[in-house]
Design an enzyme around this catalytic site. Sequence first.
Site, PDB file in Angstrom:
ATOM      1  N   LYS A 114      39.998  54.320  25.619  1.00 21.69           N
ATOM      2  CA  LYS A 114      38.660  53.733  25.517  1.00 21.69           C
ATOM      3  C   LYS A 114      37.630  54.819  25.800  1.00 21.69           C
ATOM      4  O   LYS A 114      37.637  55.423  26.879  1.00 21.69           O
ATOM      5  CB  LYS A 114      38.476  52.579  26.491  1.00 21.69           C
ATOM      6  CG  LYS A 114      37.092  51.937  26.343  1.00 21.69           C
ATOM      7  CD  LYS A 114      36.733  51.061  27.512  1.00 21.69           C
ATOM      8  CE  LYS A 114      35.249  50.735  27.463  1.00 21.69           C
ATOM      9  NZ  LYS A 114      34.771  50.073  28.684  1.00 21.69           N
ATOM     10  N   GLY A 175      28.244  45.432  34.112  1.00 20.52           N
ATOM     11  CA  GLY A 175      28.177  44.861  35.448  1.00 20.52           C
ATOM     12  C   GLY A 175      27.024  43.918  35.698  1.00 20.52           C
ATOM     13  O   GLY A 175      26.844  43.444  36.824  1.00 20.52           O
ATOM     14  N   ASN A 223      35.398  43.360  33.524  1.00 15.13           N
ATOM     15  CA  ASN A 223      35.904  43.783  34.816  1.00 15.13           C
ATOM     16  C   ASN A 223      35.152  43.075  35.948  1.00 15.13           C
ATOM     17  O   ASN A 223      35.716  42.285  36.694  1.00 15.13           O
ATOM     18  CB  ASN A 223      35.779  45.302  34.977  1.00 15.13           C
ATOM     19  CG  ASN A 223      36.419  45.795  36.265  1.00 15.13           C
ATOM     20  OD1 ASN A 223      37.627  45.950  36.342  1.00 15.13           O
ATOM     21  ND2 ASN A 223      35.613  46.021  37.299  1.00 15.13           N
ATOM     22  N   THR A 224      33.843  43.334  36.039  1.00 13.28           N
ATOM     23  CA  THR A 224      33.053  42.812  37.151  1.00 13.28           C
ATOM     24  C   THR A 224      33.068  41.289  37.221  1.00 13.28           C
ATOM     25  O   THR A 224      33.103  40.714  38.315  1.00 13.28           O
ATOM     26  CB  THR A 224      31.599  43.307  37.039  1.00 13.28           C
ATOM     27  OG1 THR A 224      31.600  44.736  36.921  1.00 13.28           O
ATOM     28  CG2 THR A 224      30.787  42.923  38.256  1.00 13.28           C
TER      29      THR A 224
END
EC number: 2.8.1.10
Length: 271
Positions: A114, A175, A223-224
């Site tokens: 990535k 995020g 992710n977050t």
Amino acid sequence: MTDTASAPAPTTPADAADTWTVAGRTFTSRLIVGTGKYKDFEQNAAAVEASGAEIVTVAVRRVNVSDPKAPMLTDYIDPKKITYLPNTAGCFTAEDAIRTLRLAREAGGWDLVKLEVLGEARTLYPDMRETLKATEILAKEGFLPMVYCVDDPIAAKQLEEAGAVAVMPLGAPIGSGLGIQNQVTVRLIVEGAKVPVLVDAGVGTASEAAVAMELGCDGVLMNTAIAEAKNPVRMALAMRLAVEAGRHAYLSGRMAKRRYADPSSPLSGMI
């Protein structure tokens, strides 16, 4: 004797019948999760299991995957069962990103990677000039880059032509948890792409993951949204179900929108 003609058609789980392929590798889960911000590796591993993800992103600069003297992610998330996707989080130039991925290939033999090249620390928006440069070089070196990019159909097409095996437009800043801010351009990217399209960054909750899939995206990376939930493992499950539901909705074809009401039951023949 059962009347088979009137019996309901058997249903097949989405994960058994509906797969997606990137760079010749086929997956059933359309949810990719990260390996940062968790309390510890144990919690991260539990969230990955609950999510059903088959790919996890690994920040080469931040996560230990090669030093046996320190706790290693590979002790908790088996790279033989889960595909590791090294990423260039924290890189602000093409040169840094390329060097980081070369090190990753030396350490673990990874070629599916990535790529993200950031423009500034405040917004973490991608620097598309540096991103395009890095994509071209990595592709020539035999890497298979899945590329984080702005939500711009022209930029996405340029990356595809440069050798990106998937384009990953942001939904909102990394995020932020703001959800997909521009559904129009994400849909245009999907319509114009010949490689997989995955929303990367900005998803905050399950309904937003479903929206990404309803737009026709091949997957969602986050992710977050999971790691900072009060219950990360349960949120991981919620995201799994939302991605599956959104995919089912997209394949089903939603009803047309109308300006006025339309009765669910016909009005003709009423007593």
